[in-house]
Design a protein around this motif. Structure first.
Motif, PDB file in Angstrom:
ATOM      1  N   PRO A 229      14.907   1.600  45.716  1.00 37.04           N
ATOM      2  CA  PRO A 229      14.768   2.324  46.527  1.00 37.04           C
ATOM      3  C   PRO A 229      13.832   3.313  45.546  1.00 37.04           C
ATOM      4  O   PRO A 229      14.155   3.831  44.530  1.00 37.04           O
ATOM      5  CB  PRO A 229      15.024   3.737  47.320  1.00 37.04           C
ATOM      6  CG  PRO A 229      16.426   2.641  46.932  1.00 37.04           C
ATOM      7  CD  PRO A 229      16.277   1.540  45.504  1.00 37.04           C
ATOM      8  N   PRO A 230      12.344   4.519  46.147  1.00 38.96           N
ATOM      9  CA  PRO A 230      11.337   5.199  44.650  1.00 38.96           C
ATOM     10  C   PRO A 230      12.232   6.575  44.843  1.00 38.96           C
ATOM     11  O   PRO A 230      12.444   6.917  45.593  1.00 38.96           O
ATOM     12  CB  PRO A 230       9.726   4.778  45.869  1.00 38.96           C
ATOM     13  CG  PRO A 230      10.164   4.169  47.271  1.00 38.96           C
ATOM     14  CD  PRO A 230      11.223   3.535  47.065  1.00 38.96           C
ATOM     15  N   SER A 231      12.272   6.826  43.898  1.00 32.73           N
ATOM     16  CA  SER A 231      12.343   8.026  43.711  1.00 32.73           C
ATOM     17  C   SER A 231      12.488   9.277  44.826  1.00 32.73           C
ATOM     18  O   SER A 231      12.996  10.063  44.952  1.00 32.73           O
ATOM     19  CB  SER A 231      12.932   8.575  42.254  1.00 32.73           C
ATOM     20  OG  SER A 231      12.756   8.377  41.432  1.00 32.73           O
ATOM     21  N   ILE A 232      10.781   9.254  44.335  1.00 32.57           N
ATOM     22  CA  ILE A 232      10.326  10.464  46.098  1.00 32.57           C
ATOM     23  C   ILE A 232      10.988  10.080  47.097  1.00 32.57           C
ATOM     24  O   ILE A 232      10.728  11.159  48.289  1.00 32.57           O
ATOM     25  CB  ILE A 232       8.787  10.400  46.061  1.00 32.57           C
ATOM     26  CG1 ILE A 232       8.059  11.649  46.532  1.00 32.57           C
ATOM     27  CG2 ILE A 232       8.239   8.773  46.318  1.00 32.57           C
ATOM     28  CD1 ILE A 232       8.317  12.297  45.554  1.00 32.57           C
ATOM     29  N   LEU A 233      11.388   9.047  47.417  1.00 30.21           N
ATOM     30  CA  LEU A 233      11.929   8.699  48.915  1.00 30.21           C
ATOM     31  C   LEU A 233      13.712   9.687  49.196  1.00 30.21           C
ATOM     32  O   LEU A 233      13.657  10.062  50.137  1.00 30.21           O
ATOM     33  CB  LEU A 233      12.083   7.384  49.888  1.00 30.21           C
ATOM     34  CG  LEU A 233      12.577   6.869  50.043  1.00 30.21           C
ATOM     35  CD1 LEU A 233      11.777   7.711  51.797  1.00 30.21           C
ATOM     36  CD2 LEU A 233      12.991   5.109  50.675  1.00 30.21           C
ATOM     37  N   LEU A 234      13.557   9.114  48.256  1.00 27.73           N
ATOM     38  CA  LEU A 234      15.183   9.967  47.977  1.00 27.73           C
ATOM     39  C   LEU A 234      15.337  10.982  48.520  1.00 27.73           C
ATOM     40  O   LEU A 234      16.289  12.295  48.736  1.00 27.73           O
ATOM     41  CB  LEU A 234      16.372   9.244  46.707  1.00 27.73           C
ATOM     42  CG  LEU A 234      16.518   7.442  46.371  1.00 27.73           C
ATOM     43  CD1 LEU A 234      17.348   7.704  45.449  1.00 27.73           C
ATOM     44  CD2 LEU A 234      16.799   6.614  47.905  1.00 27.73           C
TER      45      LEU A 234
END
Length: 382
Positions: A229-234
């Protein structure tokens, strides 16, 4: 020596905080990366056409950097190179090449001057140009104004997509600061068109929560980076779910309890919008690659199980808590945090915590486990 015994939540908070503090970028490397950012930004601002502006985005701006987990892994610092152009007056290809030409000229100038601190490499990527340095790299993202989302919306290049992509890094950073309950104004004497990289001498609980989620995610997807999962999503889901908890472990539990509630489904499409730009969807790839959504939920279930089990360890003592932590997190950062914590509790060098939570010389310390290194991914999503 302390006369009191920490609660389990306090113990876990300090152990996790100490570990991610170890994983944070070192002050020396941070300063070097910022210096390179400022020099590249000043070159672009002074040698590009009038009106070019440069500002940071991503984990450096947000204060959520996590150390790359591989020996060859690199930190990255993301910067936006903003040109005052209307989207109908140029193309994505021309815009990217225009910025690339200036970066090529900058690298050549560094070499001609005999400077040894210039970028070792310059490579085009999907949305940006990447300048490589020892230990880190700069991702330079060409952008123009998004007339439909003033004042800070931008249009981005993407070599794989025909239409201009859209974002709002400045608006997102403002939103995240508000969610972190932090607001820091940095005064600067450098080029007026080169915005400063924020400094975070103290991380907020939300910033630490994001670092913990990113760290666990790197470990989980060490062998499967395409589905990580992309960091921006987390970061976005954690920012929405955070409700102001001061205790770190309590904040982690609260965020995990609530973060999936901010995943939407709009007309059959999975959707987590950029809170500063509703048209940017941080789960757009889930609709194209369903396995990435399944991978996210597998990671989420795993870290939730870890946190739940840790929360049930009241009275088990520090060694047992440590052993459970290193089942899910890297040994070395946890060990360093453990040792700091034991020292703060007044432990002698040959003492460790007993099962009661009190210091005891008869209890063996944490066992050394084989270390594995894991990689990192951060915004922009190249």
């Amino acid at each position: 020596m302390r006369n009191d015994v920490d609660s389990l939540d306090q113990m876990l908070s300090m152990l996790l905080d100490g570990a991610v503090d170890v994983l944070d970028i070192s002050p020396d490397l941070h300063d070097t990366a910022v210096e390179r950012y400022e020099e590249v930004g000043t070159w672009l601002a002074e040698h590009g056409s009038p009106g070019w502006r440069i500002y940071p985005q991503g984990s450096f701006r947000l204060g959520t950097v996590v150390r790359p987990g591989t020996p060859s892994g690199e930190y990255d610092i993301d910067l936006v190179c903003w040109l005052p152009l209307h989207h109908e007056s140029t193309t994505q290809k021309k815009l990217k090449q225009r910025v690339g030409d200036q970066l090529t000229a900058y690298r050549q100038w560094k070499q001609d001057q005999g400077h040894t601190d210039g970028p070792e490499t310059l490579e085009p990527r999907r949305r940006c140009w990447t300048l490589g340095y020892p230990g880190f790299h700069l991702d330079v993202l060409p952008a123009i104004p998004d007339e439909d989302h003033q004042p800070t919306g931008i249009r981005l290049t993407d070599k794989d997509l025909w239409e201009w992509q859209r974002s709002n890094p400045i608006g997102y950073a403002d939103w995240f600061r508000q969610r972190s309950e932090l607001s820091r104004q940095i005064l600067d004497k450098r080029h007026a068109s080169v915005a400063d990289v924020p400094t975070w001498p103290v991380r907020s609980p939300l910033q630490r929560v994001v670092q913990i989620l990113k760290w666990h995610c790197m470990i989980k997807f060490a062998e499967d980076p395409d589905n990580r999962p992309p960091s921006i999503l987390l970061t976005t889901l954690a920012g929405h779910a955070y409700t102001g908890e001061e205790d770190l472990f309590t904040a982690v539990r609260s965020v995990l309890d609530n973060m999936t509630g901010f995943i939407e489904k709009r007309e059959g499409q999975w959707w987590v919008p950029n809170p500063a730009h509703e048209e940017e969807n941080f789960t757009d790839k889930w609709n194209e690659y369903p396995e990435r959504r399944r991978a996210f939920h597998a990671w989420f279930d795993e870290i939730t199980t870890t946190v739940t089990e840790l929360a049930d360890m009241e009275g088990k003592g520090l060694p047992a808590v440590f052993d459970r932590l290193v089942k899910s997190f890297d040994h070395d950062p946890m060990l360093r945090s453990y040792e700091r914590y034991a020292a703060r509790m007044g432990a002698a060098t040959n003492q460790r915590m007993g099962a009661t939570g009190l210091l005891s010389a008869s209890v063996a310390g944490p066992r050394k486990r084989e270390h594995t290194f894991h990689g990192q991914h951060s915004y922009p999503r190249d």
